[in-house]
Design a protein around this motif. Sequence first.
Motif, mmCIF file in Angstrom:
data_model
loop_
_atom_site.group_PDB
_atom_site.id
_atom_site.type_symbol
_atom_site.label_atom_id
_atom_site.label_comp_id
_atom_site.label_asym_id
_atom_site.label_seq_id
_atom_site.Cartn_x
_atom_site.Cartn_y
_atom_site.Cartn_z
ATOM 1 N N THR A 1 -14.422 10.478 -36.152
ATOM 2 C CA THR A 1 -13.031 10.752 -36.492
ATOM 3 C C THR A 1 -12.946 12.167 -37.045
ATOM 4 O OG1 THR A 1 -13.285 9.866 -38.738
ATOM 5 C CG2 THR A 1 -12.546 8.326 -37.035
ATOM 6 N N THR A 2 -11.807 12.796 -36.819
ATOM 7 C CA THR A 2 -11.580 14.123 -37.387
ATOM 8 C C THR A 2 -10.253 14.132 -38.128
ATOM 9 O OG1 THR A 2 -10.298 15.171 -35.606
ATOM 10 C CG2 THR A 2 -12.704 15.133 -35.355
ATOM 11 N N GLY A 3 -10.154 15.009 -39.088
ATOM 12 C CA GLY A 3 -8.904 15.142 -39.822
ATOM 13 C C GLY A 3 -7.893 15.993 -39.095
ATOM 14 N N VAL A 4 -8.355 16.953 -38.294
ATOM 15 C CA VAL A 4 -7.443 17.882 -37.619
ATOM 16 C C VAL A 4 -7.236 17.466 -36.166
ATOM 17 C CG1 VAL A 4 -8.012 19.804 -39.144
ATOM 18 C CG2 VAL A 4 -9.261 19.525 -37.002
ATOM 19 N N LYS A 5 -6.164 17.982 -35.596
ATOM 20 C CA LYS A 5 -5.818 17.675 -34.212
ATOM 21 C C LYS A 5 -6.788 18.342 -33.245
ATOM 22 C CE LYS A 5 -0.968 17.191 -35.331
ATOM 23 N NZ LYS A 5 0.388 17.697 -35.175
ATOM 24 N N GLN A 6 -6.856 17.792 -32.055
ATOM 25 C CA GLN A 6 -7.757 18.318 -31.029
ATOM 26 C C GLN A 6 -7.435 19.767 -30.686
ATOM 27 O OE1 GLN A 6 -7.938 15.847 -27.556
ATOM 28 N NE2 GLN A 6 -9.725 16.897 -26.759
ATOM 29 N N SER A 7 -6.175 20.147 -30.738
ATOM 30 C CA SER A 7 -5.774 21.511 -30.383
ATOM 31 C C SER A 7 -6.377 22.561 -31.313
ATOM 32 C CB SER A 7 -4.245 21.630 -30.393
ATOM 33 O OG SER A 7 -3.741 21.349 -31.686
ATOM 34 N N VAL A 8 -6.736 22.161 -32.528
ATOM 35 C CA VAL A 8 -7.371 23.100 -33.456
ATOM 36 C C VAL A 8 -8.757 23.491 -32.940
ATOM 37 C CG1 VAL A 8 -8.274 23.370 -35.810
ATOM 38 C CG2 VAL A 8 -6.062 22.263 -35.431
ATOM 39 N N TYR A 9 -9.419 22.548 -32.271
ATOM 40 C CA TYR A 9 -10.736 22.834 -31.704
ATOM 41 C C TYR A 9 -10.609 23.571 -30.378
ATOM 42 C CZ TYR A 9 -12.582 19.572 -35.138
ATOM 43 O OH TYR A 9 -12.920 18.949 -36.296
ATOM 44 N N GLU A 10 -9.810 23.045 -29.507
ATOM 45 C CA GLU A 10 -9.703 23.591 -28.150
ATOM 46 C C GLU A 10 -8.753 24.775 -28.128
ATOM 47 O OE1 GLU A 10 -8.789 20.320 -25.595
ATOM 48 O OE2 GLU A 10 -10.671 19.329 -26.048
ATOM 49 N N GLU B 1 -24.462 9.039 -24.805
ATOM 50 C CA GLU B 1 -23.240 8.707 -24.090
ATOM 51 C C GLU B 1 -22.118 9.574 -24.656
ATOM 52 O OE1 GLU B 1 -22.444 4.937 -22.850
ATOM 53 O OE2 GLU B 1 -24.524 4.710 -22.231
ATOM 54 N N PRO B 2 -21.076 9.827 -23.881
ATOM 55 C CA PRO B 2 -19.990 10.648 -24.416
ATOM 56 C C PRO B 2 -19.462 10.055 -25.735
ATOM 57 C CG PRO B 2 -19.677 10.244 -22.074
ATOM 58 C CD PRO B 2 -20.831 9.376 -22.515
ATOM 59 N N PRO B 3 -19.248 10.902 -26.727
ATOM 60 C CA PRO B 3 -18.746 10.400 -28.006
ATOM 61 C C PRO B 3 -17.359 9.771 -27.870
ATOM 62 C CG PRO B 3 -19.603 12.614 -28.246
ATOM 63 C CD PRO B 3 -19.538 12.329 -26.777
ATOM 64 N N GLN B 4 -17.088 8.815 -28.724
ATOM 65 C CA GLN B 4 -15.746 8.236 -28.851
ATOM 66 C C GLN B 4 -15.112 8.967 -30.027
ATOM 67 O OE1 GLN B 4 -14.631 5.615 -26.795
ATOM 68 N NE2 GLN B 4 -12.679 6.289 -27.606
ATOM 69 N N VAL B 5 -14.136 9.797 -29.764
ATOM 70 C CA VAL B 5 -13.561 10.652 -30.797
ATOM 71 C C VAL B 5 -12.057 10.418 -30.892
ATOM 72 C CG1 VAL B 5 -13.310 13.021 -31.631
ATOM 73 C CG2 VAL B 5 -15.285 12.408 -30.230
ATOM 74 N N THR B 6 -11.573 10.316 -32.115
ATOM 75 C CA THR B 6 -10.132 10.300 -32.355
ATOM 76 C C THR B 6 -9.830 11.425 -33.326
ATOM 77 O OG1 THR B 6 -9.989 7.926 -31.945
ATOM 78 C CG2 THR B 6 -8.153 8.944 -33.096
ATOM 79 N N PHE B 7 -8.960 12.310 -32.904
ATOM 80 C CA PHE B 7 -8.597 13.508 -33.657
ATOM 81 C C PHE B 7 -7.348 13.267 -34.501
ATOM 82 C CE2 PHE B 7 -10.858 14.956 -29.895
ATOM 83 C CZ PHE B 7 -11.686 15.948 -30.384
ATOM 84 N N GLY B 8 -7.184 14.097 -35.518
ATOM 85 C CA GLY B 8 -5.944 14.128 -36.286
ATOM 86 C C GLY B 8 -5.696 12.920 -37.164
ATOM 87 N N LEU B 9 -6.735 12.436 -37.809
ATOM 88 C CA LEU B 9 -6.606 11.238 -38.649
ATOM 89 C C LEU B 9 -6.662 11.553 -40.139
ATOM 90 C CD1 LEU B 9 -8.833 8.778 -36.599
ATOM 91 C CD2 LEU B 9 -6.333 8.888 -36.670
#
Length: 188
Positions: free
Chosen positions: A114-123, A150-158
């Motif tokens: 899980t990440t605290g910031v949105k995916q757009s902050v990374y990409e 295996e590809p990570p299971q990621v949820t951004f912006g939490l």
Amino acid sequence: IGGRKNMSNALIVIGHPYWKDSVANRAILEELQKLRPQIKLSNLIELYPDFDIDIEAEQRKLIEADTVVWQFPLMWYSCPSIMRRYLEGVLSYGFAYGSSGSKLENKRLIASITTGVKQSVYEGGILGFSAEDLFKPLAQVVKMCSMLWEPPQVTFGLNSAGAKGDEIKLEEIRIRCREHARLLSERL
């Protein structure tokens, strides 16, 4: 169930250093336990609040598992310190790698992050690295241990810090986490 691995041999290693305050990771694990009550959990901070990890006990858990999930929030662009401590101690020479270290060979590994910031902050954002770039050191650890990354299971912006007391916002986070758990469950 439709080609899924037998979940009874899955181990979820939880590496959240602030588990009592967790919203997202706790919601993911609660939902995952509802979907797959037979999963085995190893909550590092609850078991080892002093970071004195029982290496042999954790290695036995890994030996028994076919699939391993590392569940943690991305902190300072990596896994939290308790998870790092686990990796450094449990995935030792002679056990996980080296000429006689083949105990984890061909076991599946899924990083559930899980990440605290949105995916757009990374990409293309201000960080200058994609989330996938940040996961490369973990993938290398898995490769070194002859496991199957295996590809990570990621949820951004939490990020729930700003949602304290806002039940609508917290419920939105929990809904996204239940979806994360459902997607993860389908992969196990």
